[in-house]
Design a protein around this motif. Sequence first.
Motif, PDB file in Angstrom:
ATOM      1  N   HIS A  54      40.130  23.236  47.406  1.00  0.00           N
ATOM      2  CA  HIS A  54      39.472  24.176  48.308  1.00  0.00           C
ATOM      3  C   HIS A  54      40.394  24.498  49.469  1.00  0.00           C
ATOM      4  O   HIS A  54      41.247  23.685  49.853  1.00  0.00           O
ATOM      5  N   LEU A  55      40.224  25.700  50.012  1.00  0.00           N
ATOM      6  CA  LEU A  55      41.042  26.175  51.123  1.00  0.00           C
ATOM      7  C   LEU A  55      40.141  26.742  52.213  1.00  0.00           C
ATOM      8  O   LEU A  55      39.029  27.204  51.931  1.00  0.00           O
ATOM      9  N   ALA A  56      40.646  26.746  53.433  1.00  0.00           N
ATOM     10  CA  ALA A  56      39.939  27.418  54.515  1.00  0.00           C
ATOM     11  C   ALA A  56      39.851  28.914  54.212  1.00  0.00           C
ATOM     12  O   ALA A  56      40.781  29.498  53.641  1.00  0.00           O
ATOM     13  N   ARG A  57      38.739  29.514  54.561  1.00  0.00           N
ATOM     14  CA  ARG A  57      38.577  30.951  54.300  1.00  0.00           C
ATOM     15  C   ARG A  57      39.654  31.781  54.986  1.00  0.00           C
ATOM     16  O   ARG A  57      40.024  32.844  54.502  1.00  0.00           O
ATOM     17  N   GLY A  58      40.163  31.281  56.108  1.00  0.00           N
ATOM     18  CA  GLY A  58      41.184  32.023  56.826  1.00  0.00           C
ATOM     19  C   GLY A  58      42.597  31.793  56.319  1.00  0.00           C
ATOM     20  O   GLY A  58      43.544  32.401  56.829  1.00  0.00           O
ATOM     21  N   ASN A  59      42.767  30.940  55.287  1.00  0.00           N
ATOM     22  CA  ASN A  59      44.094  30.687  54.740  1.00  0.00           C
ATOM     23  C   ASN A  59      44.665  31.974  54.133  1.00  0.00           C
ATOM     24  O   ASN A  59      43.933  32.766  53.532  1.00  0.00           O
ATOM     25  N   ALA A  60      45.964  32.164  54.272  1.00  0.00           N
ATOM     26  CA  ALA A  60      46.614  33.392  53.797  1.00  0.00           C
ATOM     27  C   ALA A  60      46.487  33.592  52.289  1.00  0.00           C
ATOM     28  O   ALA A  60      46.632  34.710  51.795  1.00  0.00           O
ATOM     29  N   LEU A  61      46.198  32.518  51.543  1.00  0.00           N
ATOM     30  CA  LEU A  61      46.055  32.636  50.086  1.00  0.00           C
ATOM     31  C   LEU A  61      44.627  32.902  49.636  1.00  0.00           C
ATOM     32  O   LEU A  61      44.411  33.453  48.555  1.00  0.00           O
ATOM     33  N   THR A  62      43.658  32.493  50.428  1.00  0.00           N
ATOM     34  CA  THR A  62      42.268  32.433  49.960  1.00  0.00           C
ATOM     35  C   THR A  62      41.767  33.757  49.398  1.00  0.00           C
ATOM     36  O   THR A  62      41.176  33.799  48.319  1.00  0.00           O
ATOM     37  N   ARG A  63      41.983  34.841  50.094  1.00  0.00           N
ATOM     38  CA  ARG A  63      41.410  36.114  49.645  1.00  0.00           C
ATOM     39  C   ARG A  63      42.150  36.729  48.462  1.00  0.00           C
ATOM     40  O   ARG A  63      41.691  37.705  47.878  1.00  0.00           O
ATOM     41  N   GLY A 104      48.512  28.128  36.037  1.00  0.00           N
ATOM     42  CA  GLY A 104      47.296  28.643  35.421  1.00  0.00           C
ATOM     43  C   GLY A 104      46.648  29.708  36.272  1.00  0.00           C
ATOM     44  O   GLY A 104      47.104  30.029  37.375  1.00  0.00           O
ATOM     45  N   MET A 105      45.568  30.275  35.744  1.00  0.00           N
ATOM     46  CA  MET A 105      44.827  31.320  36.440  1.00  0.00           C
ATOM     47  C   MET A 105      43.755  30.677  37.315  1.00  0.00           C
ATOM     48  O   MET A 105      43.036  29.792  36.887  1.00  0.00           O
ATOM     49  N   ALA A 106      43.677  31.152  38.546  1.00  0.00           N
ATOM     50  CA  ALA A 106      42.693  30.600  39.493  1.00  0.00           C
ATOM     51  C   ALA A 106      41.414  31.424  39.471  1.00  0.00           C
ATOM     52  O   ALA A 106      41.436  32.644  39.284  1.00  0.00           O
ATOM     53  N   ARG A 107      40.298  30.738  39.647  1.00  0.00           N
ATOM     54  CA  ARG A 107      39.027  31.435  39.806  1.00  0.00           C
ATOM     55  C   ARG A 107      38.246  30.799  40.940  1.00  0.00           C
ATOM     56  O   ARG A 107      38.343  29.584  41.192  1.00  0.00           O
ATOM     57  N   LYS A 108      37.482  31.625  41.643  1.00  0.00           N
ATOM     58  CA  LYS A 108      36.680  31.143  42.755  1.00  0.00           C
ATOM     59  C   LYS A 108      35.467  30.382  42.237  1.00  0.00           C
ATOM     60  O   LYS A 108      34.845  30.772  41.251  1.00  0.00           O
ATOM     61  N   LEU A 109      35.114  29.294  42.913  1.00  0.00           N
ATOM     62  CA  LEU A 109      33.953  28.493  42.536  1.00  0.00           C
ATOM     63  C   LEU A 109      32.727  28.902  43.347  1.00  0.00           C
ATOM     64  O   LEU A 109      32.832  29.314  44.501  1.00  0.00           O
ATOM     65  N   GLY A 110      31.565  28.742  42.741  1.00  0.00           N
ATOM     66  CA  GLY A 110      30.316  28.954  43.452  1.00  0.00           C
ATOM     67  C   GLY A 110      30.021  27.790  44.383  1.00  0.00           C
ATOM     68  O   GLY A 110      30.696  26.758  44.362  1.00  0.00           O
ATOM     69  N   ASP A 111      28.980  27.950  45.178  1.00  0.00           N
ATOM     70  CA  ASP A 111      28.648  26.937  46.181  1.00  0.00           C
ATOM     71  C   ASP A 111      28.359  25.572  45.568  1.00  0.00           C
ATOM     72  O   ASP A 111      28.797  24.537  46.084  1.00  0.00           O
ATOM     73  N   ASP A 112      27.597  25.546  44.464  1.00  0.00           N
ATOM     74  CA  ASP A 112      27.247  24.260  43.852  1.00  0.00           C
ATOM     75  C   ASP A 112      28.487  23.531  43.347  1.00  0.00           C
ATOM     76  O   ASP A 112      28.610  22.303  43.507  1.00  0.00           O
ATOM     77  N   LEU A 114      31.555  23.926  44.445  1.00  0.00           N
ATOM     78  CA  LEU A 114      32.334  23.499  45.604  1.00  0.00           C
ATOM     79  C   LEU A 114      31.795  22.193  46.161  1.00  0.00           C
ATOM     80  O   LEU A 114      32.560  21.260  46.442  1.00  0.00           O
ATOM     81  N   ILE A 115      30.484  22.092  46.315  1.00  0.00           N
ATOM     82  CA  ILE A 115      29.886  20.869  46.849  1.00  0.00           C
ATOM     83  C   ILE A 115      30.129  19.688  45.907  1.00  0.00           C
ATOM     84  O   ILE A 115      30.428  18.575  46.347  1.00  0.00           O
ATOM     85  N   ALA A 116      30.050  19.938  44.605  1.00  0.00           N
ATOM     86  CA  ALA A 116      30.336  18.876  43.635  1.00  0.00           C
ATOM     87  C   ALA A 116      31.784  18.409  43.767  1.00  0.00           C
ATOM     88  O   ALA A 116      32.074  17.203  43.673  1.00  0.00           O
ATOM     89  N   GLN A 117      32.688  19.350  44.005  1.00  0.00           N
ATOM     90  CA  GLN A 117      34.097  18.999  44.214  1.00  0.00           C
ATOM     91  C   GLN A 117      34.261  18.121  45.449  1.00  0.00           C
ATOM     92  O   GLN A 117      34.967  17.107  45.430  1.00  0.00           O
ATOM     93  N   LEU A 118      33.595  18.493  46.542  1.00  0.00           N
ATOM     94  CA  LEU A 118      33.686  17.713  47.777  1.00  0.00           C
ATOM     95  C   LEU A 118      33.118  16.315  47.589  1.00  0.00           C
ATOM     96  O   LEU A 118      33.672  15.332  48.090  1.00  0.00           O
ATOM     97  N   ASP A 119      32.015  16.216  46.852  1.00  0.00           N
ATOM     98  CA  ASP A 119      31.423  14.907  46.571  1.00  0.00           C
ATOM     99  C   ASP A 119      32.381  14.034  45.756  1.00  0.00           C
ATOM    100  O   ASP A 119      32.538  12.838  46.019  1.00  0.00           O
ATOM    101  N   ILE A 152      34.973  27.192  54.016  1.00  0.00           N
ATOM    102  CA  ILE A 152      35.987  26.943  52.986  1.00  0.00           C
ATOM    103  C   ILE A 152      35.587  27.621  51.679  1.00  0.00           C
ATOM    104  O   ILE A 152      34.435  27.992  51.480  1.00  0.00           O
ATOM    105  N   THR A 153      36.566  27.773  50.803  1.00  0.00           N
ATOM    106  CA  THR A 153      36.340  28.375  49.488  1.00  0.00           C
ATOM    107  C   THR A 153      36.914  27.455  48.424  1.00  0.00           C
ATOM    108  O   THR A 153      38.054  26.983  48.546  1.00  0.00           O
ATOM    109  N   GLY A 154      36.134  27.197  47.380  1.00  0.00           N
ATOM    110  CA  GLY A 154      36.595  26.354  46.282  1.00  0.00           C
ATOM    111  C   GLY A 154      37.216  27.163  45.177  1.00  0.00           C
ATOM    112  O   GLY A 154      36.812  28.306  44.918  1.00  0.00           O
TER     113      GLY A 154
END
Length: 206
Positions: A54-63, A104-112, A114-119, A152-154
Amino acid sequence: MHPNSAFRPGQDDLAALFVREIGFAAIFANTPDGPRVAHAPVVLSDDAATLQFHLARGNALTRHLDGASALVVVQGPDAYVSPGWYSATDQVPTWNYVAVEMEGMARKLGDDALIAQLDTLSASHEARIGATPPWTRDKMNPALFSKMTGAITGFEIRITAWRPTIKLSQNKPADERERVAAELEATGHGALAQLMRHLGGDRESA
């Protein structure tokens, strides 16, 4: 990846083991503003097919990452090797190191997800440090936790290529490897010395 095949890991699961043990990576991708890199803790799936971070939403890569090709690099211990440490003459300085590249190819994760990743991240690292009791997000105010995860964005990368380099003097005879390992240990690089002793003889060449 180093071009010398002597520096490829002899065990199929060794690269994944390093990724799990180190747990931190640099993520590279091209953006409209040029190449960018971010640094983040990572979670490798049990089958070593996907990598999450996961990255901060303001990170230069995130968007720019969703749907983009990414290169992830996990760095292990490294150190300079002096030619004076060899008994043989006509040697040159070099560098021993461990590095694992994944693409590999990156894809954005949904909220659930992301939370599972943090756990997963917190549970894994709390166990490593032997926290008793381990920290969990249940100890946080739910509203504050939600606010922080909103910043943050997963992401998940489906790994299509592994390129590991385990450069531990495998191109040297066993006595020279041990001499280098001893010097590395004496100069404060004990982790690298241990890897040389355990893994550096995988693919000895003359």
